[in-house]
Every structure is written in structure tokens, then in C-alpha cells.
Design an enzyme around this catalytic site. Structure first.
Site, short mmCIF file in Angstrom:
data_model
loop_
_atom_site.label_atom_id
_atom_site.label_comp_id
_atom_site.label_asym_id
_atom_site.label_seq_id
_atom_site.Cartn_x
_atom_site.Cartn_y
_atom_site.Cartn_z
N GLY A 79 2.36 7.26 -0.51
CA GLY A 79 3.60 7.53 0.42
C GLY A 79 1.74 6.96 1.62
N LYS B 239 5.11 3.84 -9.90
CA LYS B 239 4.10 4.26 -9.51
C LYS B 239 2.87 4.04 -10.10
CE LYS B 239 6.12 7.03 -5.44
NZ LYS B 239 6.00 7.96 -4.89
N ASP C 203 10.61 7.70 -10.28
CA ASP C 203 9.60 7.46 -9.14
C ASP C 203 7.64 8.30 -9.37
OD1 ASP C 203 9.70 7.03 -6.08
OD2 ASP C 203 8.15 9.36 -6.37
N GLU D 83 0.38 -1.38 -0.01
CA GLU D 83 0.01 0.07 0.06
C GLU D 83 0.59 1.24 0.19
OE1 GLU D 83 -3.72 0.39 -0.14
OE2 GLU D 83 -3.06 2.56 -0.44
N VAL E 246 2.75 3.59 -3.44
CA VAL E 246 2.19 4.08 -3.92
C VAL E 246 0.93 5.75 -2.99
CG1 VAL E 246 0.85 4.80 -5.89
CG2 VAL E 246 1.88 2.69 -6.32
N1 HSE Z 1 10.24 9.94 -3.71
C1 HSE Z 1 9.21 9.65 -3.62
C2 HSE Z 1 8.27 11.67 -3.22
C3 HSE Z 1 8.95 9.88 -2.24
O1 HSE Z 1 8.41 12.40 -3.54
O2 HSE Z 1 7.54 10.98 -3.31
C4 HSE Z 1 7.97 8.53 -1.44
O3 HSE Z 1 7.72 7.49 -2.57
#
Ligand code: HSE
Length: 404
Positions: free
Chosen positions: A129, A200, A196, A124, A127
Site C-alpha cells: 500500500g 506481492k 494476495d 509502487e 506491494v
Molecule cells: N486487500 C489488500 C490487503 C489490499 O488487505 O492488504 C491492499 O493490497
């Protein structure tokens, strides 16, 4: 008592230990028994940590301890974390992770391994946080055919853009702030180059469309090319620049998935998503539009989602089962050129040249613009390829999709 091992005592791992410790009473009440940390694995020494007695450096101590039923992997990356996750699942331990790279690149293999071993692999926190999105997408929205997912999926870049737009900060100064706040990855290139967000959107697409979407097939553009000039022009047009990950179902069943900056109308709910906050839009054929919003990065928000997965497994004793998806292939993912839209374009040319080559444009002005530079938003909806063909011979400084 449920015994947990945490792999990696970095930002998220230490947050998981903290949440399990500080919310112990509520967690025990909700689960029906205590959830305690038996080991924390890290190569570093933490002499002054309150969890001093639990630190180990050798993963086999955890692997061979039958008392440990749940392993929390917060190491990150897809090498050591991959190996430890495989070994934990093979030892029939449930695994919970916040590691988006590992899930995006090896999620299919790991969810299948979990299924084979009769344990759970839950992610969970990978994606958004602390935003609940994986479970709502796979459980609450399960009755829908998902048509589109679109979101601000990276807190660091959203923070940087917010500070560039709101405070006129340079890209470098805003990135430094994001790093000081613990949002950015250790190597911020994964954030600022869009990788990143790409991982996601791939995880969301895997789950929403039921087939593996390979991150390497997803066109990915970050925010390093965005200048304060673009921010100003966008502002003059009543729009904000946001980095979006999108996955759009095509009529023939393929998925158009990509990550790129977009101009978003200031009245659109996504335009109001600032700082480290993330937002995910899901369009289902039955439910219509649904939006999920919250803190997309940071120690405790991410730990909140990890600990909820741990509690889910502890409560259900793993009977919930692993979620997985089918193997995908290159033909599943189509290029962004099949997705027509309006575009913002900034060029080294006169406004007359821009208009005569491209056609009807909403021309944009800003004070202090470089002489010989023009910017505008196309009136006509077209593909990027069509627009680039029209711009042939002109020096293009910026080209950004406008969210429809
Ligand atoms: N580095 C990522 C961001 C952390 O800034 O969203 C959370 O996945």
C-alpha cells in the site's frame, strides 16, 4: 500541464483523484507544473461526484487523446485491466498501477512492452500500500545481493489475526470489520486464502532476484485454518500468529518462496505489526536487515504511492525508464520442504504420544483445552516432510512453522 486518466473509480481510484485534488499546490510545486485529471473511466455513474465532467465509459476516448500522457490503472484483476494497460502502453502512455494481480501475473510482459515503447510502467502501490518498498528495493538497496525478503503483506489478514488475538473475535466477525473498513478485496478469498500476499511476494522476488517468479509455483496457505485455540496456545508460548510471505535465496541460486501462517516470537519486530499495517524485512549481503513499515491497505495510503509514481514520471518526463526482470522457470522456485525450521503442532492425541513420536517438544497448555488434545513446539529443526512422517497415525489439527 500533465494530464492524467484514472481507470476505475473504486477505493484506490477515488483516493488518487482526492490526493491529486487536495494536494494540488504541493504537487505542482514539486513537479514544476500542474498535474490534472482529464478523465475518469468507470462503467458506473457518479452523479454527485465533484469530478462529474471527467467521467467516461469508453476507453478509446483516453487511448486516442494525445494530451493524456499518464494512465492510472486502479481497476484491479487481470482481464480488463490487462487489456487497457497493453493498449495504453502501445499508445505510448505511461501507466501507473496498484494492481498486484496484474503485475504478479503479467508484469514481465508489461514492463517489456513499456521498455519497447519508451514509456514507464510503475507499480509502487502494488506491494505494501503506502509503504515505500519497490523503489527502495530496486534503487536504494541495488548494491546488495538480496538473501531474504519476509513480510506481513496483507492488511486484511493482519487485521483479522490482530482482532482474534487481541479481542478474541471470531474469524467471521473480524473479517466483517475489515470489509467495512475497506481493506478487504471485493472477494475476500484472495486475502484470507493468501493469494494476495502470494502476488506481492512474487513481485518482490521478481525484483530482488531478477527473474520471474510465477505465483502458480508458490505454495500458498492462508489463515482460514487458524483457530482461537491456536491463538491461545501461541500466546502461552510468548508468540503471535502472523501470515508471512517469504522468499529465501538458496545456496544454489534457487528461491524458496511461499506464503503461510507463522508463529513469531513476541520480541520480534514483526510481532508488533498489528491491524492493517504491513512490514517488509529485506536482508541484503551488504546492508544486513532493513525493515519497512506502514499502512498496507486503504484508500489514501495506497493513493499516496500511486500519486508519487505519477509525480516521478511527470518530473522525469519518463526518462527514468522501465524496470524489468528476466524470464524465470519452474526450476527457479524450490518447495518449502527444503526450508527446515521448528514447528508448532496441535494434535488429537496425548502429550506423551506426541512427544514419543516427534521427540523433544516444548509442550503447551491452555485453559479449556479439549480433552485428548495436545500442542507443542518442536525443539529440533526439521522439514515439514520429516515432521509429518513422525506424526504418521496421529490426527493433526494444526501445523504452523515457527519463524527462526
Ligand atoms: N486487500 C489488500 C490487503 C489490499 O488487505 O492488504 C491492499 O493490497
Amino acid at each position: 500541464m500533465v494530464k492524467v486518466a484514472i481507470l476505475g473509480y473504486g477505493t484506490v481510484g477515488s483516493g488518487v483523484a482526492q490526493v491529486l485534488f487536495e494536494n494540488k499546490d504541493a504537487i505542482t510545486h514539486s513537479v514544476g507544473e500542474e498535474v490534472s485529471v482529464k478523465y475518469i473511466l468507470d462503467v458506473r455513474d457518479f452523479d454527485h461526484s465533484p469530478y462529474g465532467g471527467t467521467f467516461v465509459k469508453d476507453f478509446s476516448v483516453i487511448e486516442e487523446d494525445d494530451e493524456v500522457s499518464i494512465v492510472v490503472e486502479t481497476i484491479g484483476g487481470a482481464t480488463v485491466a490487462h487489456n487497457f494497460t497493453q493498449r495504453a502502453l502501445r499508445a505510448r502512455k505511461h501507466v501507473v498501477t496498484s494492481n498486484k494481480e496484474l503485475v504478479a501475473c503479467h508484469g514481465l510482459e508489461l514492463t517489456r512492452l513499456a521498455q519497447e515503447k519508451g514509456v514507464c510502467y510503475l507499480f509502487e502501490a502494488s506491494v505494501g500500500g503506502g509503504i515505500p518498498i519497490i523503489r527502495p528495493l530496486t534503487v536504494c538497496l541495488a548494491a546488495n545481493r538480496v538473501e531474504e525478503i519476509c513480510g506481513i503483506l496483507n492488511g486484511t489478514t493482519n487485521y483479522i489475526l490482530t482482532r482474534m488475538i487481541g479481542a478474541g473475535l471470531s474469524f467471521e466477525a473480524a473479517l466483517k470489520e475489515a470489509q467495512e473498513n475497506g481493506y478487504a478485496e471485493r472477494d475476500p478469498s484472495a486475502d484470507i486464502l493468501g493469494y494476495d500476499a502470494c502476488r506481492k511476494i512474487c513481485i518482490l522476488a521478481d525484483l530482488a532476484f531478477g527473474k520471474n517468479v510465477d505465483p502458480q509455483l508458490v505454495p500458498t496457505e492462508g489463515i482460514t485454518g487458524i483457530t482461537l485455540a491456536d491463538v491461545d496456545y501461541a500466546d502461552g508460548a510468548g508468540k503471535k500468529i502472523k501470515l508471512l510471505g517469504r522468499a529465501v535465496r538458496q545456496e544454489d541460486g534457487r528461491v524458496c518462496a511461499y506464503v503461510a501462517p507463522h508463529l513469531v516470537d513476541a520480541s520480534h519486530p514483526i510481532a508488533g505489526v498489528d491491524d492493517v499495517f504491513n512490514a517488509v524485512f529485506v536482508r541484503g549481503n551488504a546492508v544486513g536487515d532493513v525493515m519497512f513499515y506502514g499502512r498496507g491497505a486503504g484508500k489514501l495510503p495506497t493513493a499516496s504511492a500511486v500519486v508519487a509514481d505519477v509525480m516521478d514520471i511527470a518530473r522525469s518526463k519518463g526518462l527514468r525508464g522501465a524496470m524489468t526482470w528476466e524470464q524465470g522457470d519452474a526450476a527457479l522456485v524450490c518447495g518449502t520442504d527444503e526450508l527446515a525450521s521448528r514447528f508448532y503442532v496441535r494434535v488429537q492425541a496425548s502429550a506423551d504420544t506426541l512427544r514419543s513420536q516427534v521427540g523433544e517438544m516444548k509442550l503447551l497448555a491452555r485453559s479449556g483445552a479439549t480433552p485428548g488434545e495436545a500442542a507443542g513446539i518442536t525443539e529440533q529443526v526439521m522439514t515439514e516432510g520429516q515432521l509429518r512422517a513422525k506424526l504418521s497415525g496421529i490426527a493433526v489439527l494444526s501445523l504452523i512453522r515457527v519463524l527462526n
